[in-house]
Enzyme design. Structure first.
Site, PDB file in Angstrom:
ATOM      1  N   ASP A   1       4.306   0.134   4.192  1.00  0.00           N
ATOM      2  CA  ASP A   1       3.037  -0.274   4.799  1.00  0.00           C
ATOM      3  C   ASP A   1       2.442  -1.307   3.859  1.00  0.00           C
ATOM      4  OD1 ASP A   1       0.554  -0.706   5.851  1.00  0.00           O
ATOM      5  OD2 ASP A   1      -0.206   1.326   5.532  1.00  0.00           O
TER       6      ASP A   1
ATOM      7  N   ASP B   1      -0.815  -1.826  12.861  1.00  0.00           N
ATOM      8  CA  ASP B   1      -1.908  -0.882  12.604  1.00  0.00           C
ATOM      9  C   ASP B   1      -3.229  -1.630  12.739  1.00  0.00           C
ATOM     10  OD1 ASP B   1      -3.700   1.023  11.726  1.00  0.00           O
ATOM     11  OD2 ASP B   1      -3.072   0.952   9.634  1.00  0.00           O
TER      12      ASP B   1
ATOM     13  N   GLU C   1       5.047  -1.825   8.271  1.00  0.00           N
ATOM     14  CA  GLU C   1       3.741  -1.751   8.930  1.00  0.00           C
ATOM     15  C   GLU C   1       2.823  -2.833   8.381  1.00  0.00           C
ATOM     16  OE1 GLU C   1      -0.084   1.263   8.771  1.00  0.00           O
ATOM     17  OE2 GLU C   1       1.926   2.113   8.595  1.00  0.00           O
TER      18      GLU C   1
ATOM     19  N   GLU D   1      -3.087   9.683  -0.687  1.00  0.00           N
ATOM     20  CA  GLU D   1      -2.218  10.314   0.306  1.00  0.00           C
ATOM     21  C   GLU D   1      -1.123  11.168  -0.326  1.00  0.00           C
ATOM     22  OE1 GLU D   1      -0.957   7.273   3.003  1.00  0.00           O
ATOM     23  OE2 GLU D   1      -2.997   6.913   3.717  1.00  0.00           O
TER      24      GLU D   1
ATOM     25  N   LYS E   1      -3.722   5.989  15.523  1.00  0.00           N
ATOM     26  CA  LYS E   1      -4.765   6.673  14.761  1.00  0.00           C
ATOM     27  C   LYS E   1      -5.916   6.971  15.712  1.00  0.00           C
ATOM     28  CE  LYS E   1      -3.833   4.425  10.285  1.00  0.00           C
ATOM     29  NZ  LYS E   1      -4.305   3.389   9.330  1.00  0.00           N
TER      30      LYS E   1
ATOM     31  N   GLN F   1       0.790  -1.230   0.000  1.00  0.00           N
ATOM     32  CA  GLN F   1       0.000   0.000   0.000  1.00  0.00           C
ATOM     33  C   GLN F   1       0.822   1.279   0.000  1.00  0.00           C
ATOM     34  OE1 GLN F   1      -4.040   0.083   1.738  1.00  0.00           O
ATOM     35  NE2 GLN F   1      -3.062   1.216   3.377  1.00  0.00           N
TER      36      GLN F   1
ATOM     37  N   ARG G   1      -5.135   9.422   8.324  1.00  0.00           N
ATOM     38  CA  ARG G   1      -5.890   8.425   7.575  1.00  0.00           C
ATOM     39  C   ARG G   1      -5.895   8.831   6.106  1.00  0.00           C
ATOM     40  NH1 ARG G   1      -8.550   4.611  10.915  1.00  0.00           N
ATOM     41  NH2 ARG G   1      -8.293   3.370   9.009  1.00  0.00           N
ATOM     42  N   SER G   2      -6.284   7.924   5.243  1.00  0.00           N
ATOM     43  CA  SER G   2      -6.278   8.253   3.812  1.00  0.00           C
ATOM     44  C   SER G   2      -7.325   9.307   3.477  1.00  0.00           C
ATOM     45  CB  SER G   2      -6.478   6.996   2.970  1.00  0.00           C
ATOM     46  OG  SER G   2      -7.625   6.295   3.377  1.00  0.00           O
TER      47      SER G   2
ATOM     48  N   LYS H   1       3.388   9.727  10.447  1.00  0.00           N
ATOM     49  CA  LYS H   1       3.043   9.266   9.103  1.00  0.00           C
ATOM     50  C   LYS H   1       1.875  10.122   8.625  1.00  0.00           C
ATOM     51  CE  LYS H   1       1.238   5.129   6.892  1.00  0.00           C
ATOM     52  NZ  LYS H   1       0.730   3.777   7.140  1.00  0.00           N
TER      53      LYS H   1
END
Length: 425
Positions: free
Chosen positions: A242, A312, A285, A205, A337, A163, A366-367, A388
């Site tokens: 990730d 995560d 991640e 992102e 998060k 990702q 977050r995205s 991040k």
């Protein structure tokens, strides 16, 4: 004077054009705190519930009017009259009012919006920046950014299985220098992709989303760009991944469809270990799926001494999940998060638990983001040492980097950039 007199929520749009919740909390002296709630694309099964309307006639069912109504109704009725500086009591009152294990009745997006807006209002009331209000006088460490410059998986419309491909400028002198280094590599990568005839369109992102299938090809592009920008991979700038492995874990196998591979849990560990052997990767991640505890243990035993292994989906910023991971010896780091657990108090509890277990913490966006830069303050408040928050494009990502630059400037000589201190082994 710090008494809450009004709480008001509204439906706004996030960086993907989807609805999200924004909350204003007003105090008796007129002070106002405002917070907008982020949303993820690759979400863990154990995250607190984000309440969506499901009305297909509005925003394809993604509206948040019910969460907004919960804030303006039940939550406001419960909290008006509370002292905004009583964060723990306020969060506890909302959790009790919700009455579920996963905040599924009122919605984590409703509760979190209020929780963060209360903290911001209280910080303003006490004439302190948010990082100082939450973190006290020890809040002074500026985090090393994990800059996501190639997007794949759920964050992009391309065949890349992993990702996120990230760079970490550990050799920077300060956060301003780190942002500059990242931007230079980002722009160099754009030229390299363009020269290769690949798309330079960006993903959710802000990273590039080229139509390449191989993980190694993506890593090679990143390495070449670091070098052409004038830096040394594995010395000035390291790499981080990730995998978001839960997204490609099917029927007990890791299905890397972009590469045409189907791997067992042990084979996936071998696959990641080979990448670490060949590239200067210092952080991975979600290398294993959220319920593959045996795989996580094998990965930790294999790579945990030299690589940061970040949970995560595994931990979802939840103290109970983290405690299980610590007991099992799985991972050595937690991604933080705030919307995974749904309140500031619970987030800080999880961060403290990780610190005590000698796990590192990585503050994360977050995205689906907004211009809200709260996580920049929280990264400094908790001395995470790492953040991040996407690439060097899209104002929803840059808002966080710019806030870190402001915080560093405000801290002056006491500011510390985490830099090489994050390296393991």
């Amino acid at each position: 004077m710090s008494t809450i007199i009004d709480i008001h929520a509204r439906e706004i749009l996030d960086s993907r054009g989807n609805p999200t919740v924004e909350v204003d909390v007003v105090l008796e002296d007129g002070t106002m705190g405002r917070a907008a709630v982020p949303s993820g694309a690759s979400t863990g099964a154990y995250e607190a519930v984000e309440r969506r309307d499901g009305d297909k006639s509005r925003y394809m069912g993604k509206g948040v009017l019910e969460a907004v109504a919960a804030v303006n109704g039940e939550i406001a009725e419960e909290l008006v009259g509370f002292d905004a500086t009583e964060q723990v009591a306020i969060d506890a009152a909302m959790i009790e009012l919700d009455g579920t294990e996963n905040k599924g009745r009122l919605g984590a997006n409703a509760i979190l919006g209020v929780s963060l807006a209360v903290a911001k209002a209280a910080a303003d009331f006490t004439a302190q920046p948010l990082y100082r209000y939450v973190g006290g006088t020890s809040a002074r460490v500026l985090p090393v950014p994990m800059m996501n410059i190639i997007n794949g998986g759920e964050h992009a419309d391309n065949p890349i299985d992993i990702q996120e491909f990230m760079i970490m400028p550990v050799a920077a002198e300060d956060i301003r220098d780190a942002v500059r280094m990242g931007a230079e590599v980002f722009h160099t990568l754009k030229k390299e992709l363009s020269a290769a005839g690949l798309s330079t369109g960006i993903g959710d992102e802000g990273g590039f989303a080229p139509n390449i299938a191989s993980t190694r090809e993506a890593l090679d592009f990143v390495l070449k760009s670091i070098e052409k920008a004038g830096y040394k991979p594995g010395e000035d700038i390291y790499l981080a991944l990730d995998c978001a492995a839960t997204e490609y874990f099917k029927d007990g196998k890791y299905v890397l469809s972009g590469e045409g591979k189907t791997l067992s849990s042990d084979e996936n560990v071998d696959y990641l270990a080979a990448l670490v052997a060949d590239y200067p990767i210092i952080s991975i991640e979600d290398g294993m799926a959220e319920d593959d505890w045996a795989g996580w243990k094998a990965l930790t035993d294999r790579l945990g001494g030299k690589v940061q292994l970040v949970g995560d989906d595994l931990f979802v910023t939840n103290p109970a999940r983290l405690a299980e991971g610590i007991t099992r010896g799985c991972a050595n780091s937690m991604l933080v998060k705030v919307n995974q657990i749904g309140s500031l108090t619970e987030t800080l509890k999880a961060v403290d638990m990780a610190h005590r277990a000698r796990y590192t913490n990585v503050m994360s966006h977050r995205s689906g983001e907004t211009e809200d830069a709260t996580i920049a303050d929280l990264a400094v408040a908790t001395n995470c040492g790492q953040i991040k928050t996407g690439s060097l494009a899209r104002s929803d990502r840059l808002a966080k980097y710019n806030q870190l630059i402001r915080i560093e400037e405000a801290l002056g000589e006491v500011a510390e950039y985490a830099g090489r201190s994050i390296l393991r082994g």
